[in-house]
Design an enzyme around this catalytic site. Structure first.
Site, PDB file in Angstrom:
ATOM      1  NE  ARG A 111     -21.275 -15.492  10.097  1.00  0.00           N
ATOM      2  CZ  ARG A 111     -20.007 -17.063  10.191  1.00  0.00           C
ATOM      3  NH1 ARG A 111     -21.095 -17.748  10.277  1.00  0.00           N
ATOM      4  NH2 ARG A 111     -19.056 -17.355   9.982  1.00  0.00           N
ATOM      5  NE  ARG A 151     -25.536 -16.247   5.471  1.00  0.00           N
ATOM      6  CZ  ARG A 151     -26.906 -17.710   5.485  1.00  0.00           C
ATOM      7  NH1 ARG A 151     -27.649 -17.209   5.235  1.00  0.00           N
ATOM      8  NH2 ARG A 151     -26.340 -18.490   5.990  1.00  0.00           N
ATOM      9  CG  ASP A 164     -16.879 -18.426  -0.170  1.00  0.00           C
ATOM     10  OD1 ASP A 164     -16.834 -17.511   0.936  1.00  0.00           O
ATOM     11  OD2 ASP A 164     -16.537 -18.928  -0.521  1.00  0.00           O
ATOM     12  CE1 TYR A 212     -12.811 -24.191   2.717  1.00  0.00           C
ATOM     13  CE2 TYR A 212     -11.139 -23.272   1.425  1.00  0.00           C
ATOM     14  CZ  TYR A 212     -11.562 -22.972   2.283  1.00  0.00           C
ATOM     15  OH  TYR A 212     -11.337 -22.464   3.586  1.00  0.00           O
TER      16      TYR A 212
HETATM   17  O1  CP3 Z   1     -14.461 -10.028   3.183  1.00  0.00           O
HETATM   18  C1  CP3 Z   1     -15.422 -10.101   2.730  1.00  0.00           C
HETATM   19  O2  CP3 Z   1     -16.153  -8.222   3.080  1.00  0.00           O
HETATM   20  C2  CP3 Z   1     -15.439 -10.047   1.377  1.00  0.00           C
HETATM   21  C3  CP3 Z   1     -16.703 -11.338   1.290  1.00  0.00           C
HETATM   22  C4  CP3 Z   1     -15.518 -13.350   1.719  1.00  0.00           C
HETATM   23  C5  CP3 Z   1     -16.533 -13.836   2.011  1.00  0.00           C
HETATM   24  N1  CP3 Z   1     -15.551 -15.275   1.841  1.00  0.00           N
HETATM   25  C6  CP3 Z   1     -17.170 -13.683   3.216  1.00  0.00           C
HETATM   26  C7  CP3 Z   1     -18.241 -14.955   3.742  1.00  0.00           C
HETATM   27  C8  CP3 Z   1     -14.498 -13.198   1.181  1.00  0.00           C
HETATM   28  C9  CP3 Z   1     -13.530 -12.028   0.205  1.00  0.00           C
HETATM   29  C10 CP3 Z   1     -14.359 -14.644   1.680  1.00  0.00           C
HETATM   30  C11 CP3 Z   1     -13.373 -15.152   1.383  1.00  0.00           C
HETATM   31  C12 CP3 Z   1     -12.869 -16.025   1.184  1.00  0.00           C
HETATM   32  N2  CP3 Z   1     -14.102 -17.760   1.723  1.00  0.00           N
HETATM   33  C13 CP3 Z   1     -11.596 -17.451   2.326  1.00  0.00           C
HETATM   34  C14 CP3 Z   1     -10.270 -16.348   1.917  1.00  0.00           C
HETATM   35  C15 CP3 Z   1      -9.897 -15.801   3.530  1.00  0.00           C
HETATM   36  C16 CP3 Z   1     -10.099 -16.326   4.476  1.00  0.00           C
HETATM   37  O3  CP3 Z   1     -10.927 -16.707   5.300  1.00  0.00           O
HETATM   38  O4  CP3 Z   1      -9.122 -17.807   4.701  1.00  0.00           O
HETATM   39  C17 CP3 Z   1     -12.074 -18.764   2.436  1.00  0.00           C
HETATM   40  C18 CP3 Z   1     -10.977 -19.356   2.945  1.00  0.00           C
HETATM   41  C19 CP3 Z   1     -13.405 -18.765   1.840  1.00  0.00           C
HETATM   42  C20 CP3 Z   1     -14.420 -20.078   2.143  1.00  0.00           C
HETATM   43  C21 CP3 Z   1     -15.031 -20.224   3.210  1.00  0.00           C
HETATM   44  N3  CP3 Z   1     -16.476 -19.570   3.239  1.00  0.00           N
HETATM   45  C22 CP3 Z   1     -15.518 -20.991   4.642  1.00  0.00           C
HETATM   46  C23 CP3 Z   1     -14.710 -21.135   4.789  1.00  0.00           C
HETATM   47  C24 CP3 Z   1     -16.833 -20.546   5.008  1.00  0.00           C
HETATM   48  C25 CP3 Z   1     -17.529 -20.520   6.254  1.00  0.00           C
HETATM   49  C26 CP3 Z   1     -16.779 -19.917   7.519  1.00  0.00           C
HETATM   50  C27 CP3 Z   1     -17.426 -19.360   8.123  1.00  0.00           C
HETATM   51  O5  CP3 Z   1     -16.307 -17.943   8.305  1.00  0.00           O
HETATM   52  O6  CP3 Z   1     -18.877 -19.341   8.450  1.00  0.00           O
HETATM   53  C28 CP3 Z   1     -17.330 -19.302   4.537  1.00  0.00           C
HETATM   54  C29 CP3 Z   1     -18.550 -18.282   4.410  1.00  0.00           C
HETATM   55  C30 CP3 Z   1     -18.923 -17.119   4.364  1.00  0.00           C
HETATM   56  N4  CP3 Z   1     -17.619 -16.747   3.541  1.00  0.00           N
HETATM   57  C31 CP3 Z   1     -19.455 -16.266   4.842  1.00  0.00           C
HETATM   58  C32 CP3 Z   1     -18.790 -14.803   4.404  1.00  0.00           C
HETATM   59  C33 CP3 Z   1     -19.227 -13.895   5.403  1.00  0.00           C
HETATM   60  C34 CP3 Z   1     -20.087 -16.581   6.638  1.00  0.00           C
HETATM   61  C35 CP3 Z   1     -21.642 -17.292   5.787  1.00  0.00           C
HETATM   62  C36 CP3 Z   1     -22.960 -16.538   6.202  1.00  0.00           C
HETATM   63  O7  CP3 Z   1     -23.045 -15.137   6.453  1.00  0.00           O
HETATM   64  O8  CP3 Z   1     -23.669 -17.735   6.454  1.00  0.00           O
END
Ligand code: CP3
Length: 351
Positions: free
Chosen positions: A35, A44, A81, A157
């Site tokens: 984002r 998105r 994700d 989770y």
């Molecule tokens: O790194 C990259 O560019 C690749 C994509 C990627 C995402 N999530 C995209 C994402 C990767 C590798 C992840 C890993 C992920 N997801 C982790 C491990 C890394 C870390 O951050 O500790 C975890 C714990 C998650 C679980 C997760 N996904 C959460 C808790 C959330 C909500 C919090 C937030 O930042 O919004 C997500 C959503 C998420 N995953 C988004 C993105 C781009 C945002 C959602 C959106 O665009 O609406």
């Protein structure tokens, strides 16, 4: 014309993972797609939910490539994700706007019976389509990273039903009923192996295991829930792909980083920003390549403070096998210009 030695022709990111100290260290950033980029927000906005984006191979491939077009990182990371695995097993997973992930929580071994591991690959099949598309369209010097959450982090989770501050329910289960909790972890080990093998088949050249919450466990539970499952995944993948580079990211592992690196068999470790550079250089780099670990907030702040922190990391770690990254993901509020400034500084560096 002299034939370039094999090492010269390989992608810098893969050379570093193979144990080479690359003169200008390769880099990528966790959450490099997301984002903070206007072009991501535009894609998105065209999808209903976040999972719809993850399961649309064409759009997921597009957002995977967006940061590469802007900054030419040395590696692209599959856009998906870690929670697609619980989704693929049959758990309800939703991403609510402004709230983060929401899952129907699992609290007992009996509930494991509802999961359908045999349908995992079919349910998340679009992810492998994304990998294949990105591989097809990626510049030749850029490597493609596949990933999964490590079992402990994914389990938090699944058990909490979403994000958590203290993981009280998951820890309680892990301590009170280690055998039952072990069955959940075993299920996740098996699912993760299947899922990652399929990503490699589709074209992933390296893998990262995200263990974002590895840092909350005491030693015994860390060995049982973090080290052992990770080692099982690494061993199973190496049986099929002996040379596959695997990066382990046990965020917050602190004094357990060294044991984790030695005992899991991962090719490289990702360092969070709390890992002291002297410790990384003296204790971890002799074991293998390290990746990290700029404080994400310094990228968000930019300027001289960021430059000094970048140089400090490079001065300490760039003389041995090293991949530059952040200590955790790019923050939402990060100005894209700051990433451009970081990129220029890294590209100008010579060890
Ligand atoms: O790194 C990259 O560019 C690749 C994509 C990627 C995402 N999530 C995209 C994402 C990767 C590798 C992840 C890993 C992920 N997801 C982790 C491990 C890394 C870390 O951050 O500790 C975890 C714990 C998650 C679980 C997760 N996904 C959460 C808790 C959330 C909500 C919090 C937030 O930042 O919004 C997500 C959503 C998420 N995953 C988004 C993105 C781009 C945002 C959602 C959106 O665009 O609406």
């Amino acid at each position: 014309m002299p034939v370039a030695p094999k090492e010269m022709s390989r992608k810098p990111f893969l050379r570093a993972l193979a144990g080479e100290a690359v003169e200008t260290p390769p880099f990528w950033l966790m959450r490099q797609a997301g984002r903070y980029l206007p072009e991501y927000r535009a894609v998105r906005a065209s999808t209903k939910g976040f999972l719809d984006l993850c399961f649309n191979s064409e759009l997921a491939a597009e957002v995977t490539l967006q940061p590469i077009r802007r900054y030419r990182m040395d590696a692209a990371i599959l856009f998906s994700d870690i929670l697609v695995v619980p989704y693929g097993l049959g758990q309800e997973v939703a991403f609510k706007e402004g709230e983060g992930p929401v899952l129907s929580p699992i609290r007992s071994v009996a509930e494991l019976g509802a999961y359908e591991p045999n349908r995992l690959l079919e349910r998340v099949g679009a992810v492998f389509g994304t990998v294949a598309r990105v591989k097809r369209d990626l510049p030749s010097e850029v490597a493609l990273i596949g990933f999964a959450g490590a079992p402990w982090t994914v389990a938090t989770y699944m058990v909490e039903g979403g994000s958590s501050r203290d993981f009280a329910k998951t820890r309680k289960w892990a301590f009170e009923d280690p055998d039952g909790f072990g069955l959940l972890i075993d299920r996740l080990v098996d699912a993760t192996i299947l899922y990652l093998k399929e990503q490699v088949k589709a074209g992933a050249e390296a893998l990262q295991l995200f263990d974002s919450w590895a840092g909350v466990l005491p030693e015994e539970a860390f060995r049982r829930c973090v080290i052992q499952p990770t080692r099982k995944i690494v061993e199973a993948l190496r049986e099929v792909y002996p040379d596959l580079p695997i990066i382990g990211f046990p965020r917050g592992a602190g004094l357990m980083y060294e044991t984790y690196f030695r005992e899991t068999g991962v090719s490289a470790v990702g360092l969070d920003q709390t890992v002291p550079l002297g410790f990384a250089k003296e204790k971890l780099q002799p074991i293998g390549p390290v990746q990290g670990n700029l404080e994400p907030l310094l990228l968000r702040l930019g300027g001289d403070r960021m430059d000094r922190a970048i140089d400090d990391i490079l001065e300490n770690l760039a003389g041995a096998p090293f991949i530059f990254n952040l200590g955790h993901g790019v923050m939402l509020e990060t100005p894209p210009d700051h990433v451009a400034r970081l990129t220029e500084r890294l590209r100008a560096w010579k060890s």
